[in-house]
Design a protein around this motif. Structure first.
Motif, PDB file in Angstrom:
ATOM      1  N   GLN A  39       0.825  -1.199   0.000  1.00  0.00           N
ATOM      2  CA  GLN A  39       0.000   0.000   0.000  1.00  0.00           C
ATOM      3  C   GLN A  39       0.863   1.255   0.000  1.00  0.00           C
ATOM      4  N   GLN A  40       1.968   1.213   0.716  1.00  0.00           N
ATOM      5  CA  GLN A  40       2.879   2.359   0.746  1.00  0.00           C
ATOM      6  C   GLN A  40       3.482   2.591  -0.642  1.00  0.00           C
ATOM      7  N   ALA A  41       3.796   1.534  -1.360  1.00  0.00           N
ATOM      8  CA  ALA A  41       4.322   1.671  -2.718  1.00  0.00           C
ATOM      9  C   ALA A  41       3.261   2.253  -3.655  1.00  0.00           C
ATOM     10  N   VAL A  42       2.017   1.799  -3.509  1.00  0.00           N
ATOM     11  CA  VAL A  42       0.918   2.333  -4.323  1.00  0.00           C
ATOM     12  C   VAL A  42       0.690   3.808  -3.992  1.00  0.00           C
ATOM     13  N   ASP A  43       0.713   4.153  -2.711  1.00  0.00           N
ATOM     14  CA  ASP A  43       0.529   5.548  -2.299  1.00  0.00           C
ATOM     15  C   ASP A  43       1.623   6.448  -2.880  1.00  0.00           C
ATOM     16  N   ALA A  44       2.838   5.937  -2.935  1.00  0.00           N
ATOM     17  CA  ALA A  44       3.936   6.717  -3.516  1.00  0.00           C
ATOM     18  C   ALA A  44       3.693   6.961  -5.005  1.00  0.00           C
ATOM     19  N   ARG A  45       3.143   5.975  -5.694  1.00  0.00           N
ATOM     20  CA  ARG A  45       2.867   6.123  -7.128  1.00  0.00           C
ATOM     21  C   ARG A  45       1.685   7.039  -7.398  1.00  0.00           C
ATOM     22  N   THR A  46       0.758   7.165  -6.435  1.00  0.00           N
ATOM     23  CA  THR A  46      -0.426   8.005  -6.657  1.00  0.00           C
ATOM     24  C   THR A  46      -0.227   9.451  -6.204  1.00  0.00           C
ATOM     25  N   ARG A  47       0.924   9.763  -5.641  1.00  0.00           N
ATOM     26  CA  ARG A  47       1.165  11.145  -5.195  1.00  0.00           C
ATOM     27  C   ARG A  47       1.134  12.133  -6.351  1.00  0.00           C
ATOM     28  N   ASN A  48       1.433  11.679  -7.554  1.00  0.00           N
ATOM     29  CA  ASN A  48       1.485  12.551  -8.725  1.00  0.00           C
ATOM     30  C   ASN A  48       0.201  12.490  -9.545  1.00  0.00           C
ATOM     31  N   LEU A  49      -0.884  12.011  -8.950  1.00  0.00           N
ATOM     32  CA  LEU A  49      -2.163  11.915  -9.661  1.00  0.00           C
ATOM     33  C   LEU A  49      -3.192  12.827  -8.999  1.00  0.00           C
ATOM     34  N   VAL A  50      -3.972  13.513  -9.838  1.00  0.00           N
ATOM     35  CA  VAL A  50      -5.033  14.398  -9.357  1.00  0.00           C
ATOM     36  C   VAL A  50      -6.253  14.166 -10.233  1.00  0.00           C
ATOM     37  N   LEU A  51      -7.406  13.992  -9.606  1.00  0.00           N
ATOM     38  CA  LEU A  51      -8.654  13.837 -10.355  1.00  0.00           C
ATOM     39  C   LEU A  51      -9.491  15.098 -10.193  1.00  0.00           C
ATOM     40  N   TYR A  52      -9.764  15.755 -11.322  1.00  0.00           N
ATOM     41  CA  TYR A  52     -10.691  16.884 -11.342  1.00  0.00           C
ATOM     42  C   TYR A  52     -12.079  16.304 -11.558  1.00  0.00           C
ATOM     43  N   HIS A  53     -13.039  16.716 -10.735  1.00  0.00           N
ATOM     44  CA  HIS A  53     -14.367  16.097 -10.778  1.00  0.00           C
ATOM     45  C   HIS A  53     -15.434  17.086 -10.355  1.00  0.00           C
ATOM     46  N   PHE A  54     -16.685  16.704 -10.613  1.00  0.00           N
ATOM     47  CA  PHE A  54     -17.865  17.350 -10.047  1.00  0.00           C
ATOM     48  C   PHE A  54     -18.470  16.310  -9.104  1.00  0.00           C
ATOM     49  N   PRO A  55     -18.886  16.671  -7.900  1.00  0.00           N
ATOM     50  CA  PRO A  55     -19.374  15.684  -6.938  1.00  0.00           C
ATOM     51  C   PRO A  55     -20.545  14.837  -7.422  1.00  0.00           C
ATOM     52  N   THR A  56     -21.489  15.407  -8.161  1.00  0.00           N
ATOM     53  CA  THR A  56     -22.678  14.643  -8.546  1.00  0.00           C
ATOM     54  C   THR A  56     -22.669  14.190 -10.001  1.00  0.00           C
ATOM     55  N   CYS A  57     -21.566  14.345 -10.697  1.00  0.00           N
ATOM     56  CA  CYS A  57     -21.475  13.878 -12.084  1.00  0.00           C
ATOM     57  C   CYS A  57     -21.439  12.345 -12.087  1.00  0.00           C
ATOM     58  N   PRO A  58     -22.336  11.681 -12.829  1.00  0.00           N
ATOM     59  CA  PRO A  58     -22.358  10.218 -12.833  1.00  0.00           C
ATOM     60  C   PRO A  58     -21.055   9.597 -13.335  1.00  0.00           C
ATOM     61  N   PHE A  59     -20.407  10.242 -14.287  1.00  0.00           N
ATOM     62  CA  PHE A  59     -19.146   9.709 -14.814  1.00  0.00           C
ATOM     63  C   PHE A  59     -18.027   9.868 -13.789  1.00  0.00           C
ATOM     64  N   CYS A  60     -18.073  10.950 -13.024  1.00  0.00           N
ATOM     65  CA  CYS A  60     -17.108  11.149 -11.947  1.00  0.00           C
ATOM     66  C   CYS A  60     -17.336  10.143 -10.819  1.00  0.00           C
ATOM     67  N   LEU A  61     -18.600   9.866 -10.512  1.00  0.00           N
ATOM     68  CA  LEU A  61     -18.920   8.849  -9.501  1.00  0.00           C
ATOM     69  C   LEU A  61     -18.351   7.499  -9.911  1.00  0.00           C
ATOM     70  N   LYS A  62     -18.498   7.184 -11.184  1.00  0.00           N
ATOM     71  CA  LYS A  62     -17.985   5.918 -11.722  1.00  0.00           C
ATOM     72  C   LYS A  62     -16.465   5.828 -11.523  1.00  0.00           C
ATOM     73  N   THR A  63     -15.767   6.915 -11.805  1.00  0.00           N
ATOM     74  CA  THR A  63     -14.317   6.930 -11.653  1.00  0.00           C
ATOM     75  C   THR A  63     -13.915   6.887 -10.184  1.00  0.00           C
ATOM     76  N   ARG A  64     -14.621   7.626  -9.335  1.00  0.00           N
ATOM     77  CA  ARG A  64     -14.308   7.597  -7.903  1.00  0.00           C
ATOM     78  C   ARG A  64     -14.554   6.222  -7.296  1.00  0.00           C
ATOM     79  N   ARG A  65     -15.520   5.476  -7.832  1.00  0.00           N
ATOM     80  CA  ARG A  65     -15.769   4.114  -7.344  1.00  0.00           C
ATOM     81  C   ARG A  65     -14.583   3.209  -7.666  1.00  0.00           C
ATOM     82  N   VAL A  66     -14.011   3.363  -8.843  1.00  0.00           N
ATOM     83  CA  VAL A  66     -12.828   2.569  -9.212  1.00  0.00           C
ATOM     84  C   VAL A  66     -11.652   2.949  -8.312  1.00  0.00           C
TER      85      VAL A  66
END
Length: 130
Positions: A39-66
């Protein structure tokens, strides 16, 4: 006529949004359980990732679920209520479309990935269970 159409869709979003969020909360997936080192290795790899989203957008919900299912610590930036995030999305990616995943490489190069299916495929390929 355009203002009436915009008002209709804003009202529709205001009414349906809370139900979308409640449904998402009630059916949220369980995350992958990894060893602390993995998990620490995964967290290190995700430090450079940012998701721009709208809270109630169905497509954003789909991505946040993944993101939740894969137990990823990706920073979420609300492009609807924060003008700074919206401006950064337009300046960097070229359009205000969400969801948008900002991938910053080790060399500082930025890649803006649009479309929920493309983002989810990339996340599954990079972080999915082997």
């Amino acid at each position: 006529m355009k203002p009436l159409i915009r008002l209709f869709f804003r009202t529709l979003r205001a009414v349906l949004g809370p139900f979308l969020l409640l449904g998402n909360w009630l059916t949220r997936p369980k995350g992958i359980v990894r060893t602390p080192a993995e998990q620490q290795a995964v967290d290190a790899r995700t430090r450079n990732l940012v998701l721009y989203h709208f809270p109630t957008c169905p497509f954003c919900l789909k991505t946040r679920r993944v993101i939740r299912r894969l137990s990823l610590g990706i920073e979420l930036r609300n492009a609807r209520s924060d003008a700074t995030h919206r401006a950064a999305l337009i300046a960097g990616g070229g359009k205000p479309q969400v969801p948008c995943l900002l991938i910053t490489g080790d060399d500082g190069q930025q890649t803006w990935l649009y479309e929920s299916d493309a983002i989810n495929a990339w996340l599954n390929r990079e972080f999915g269970a082997a």
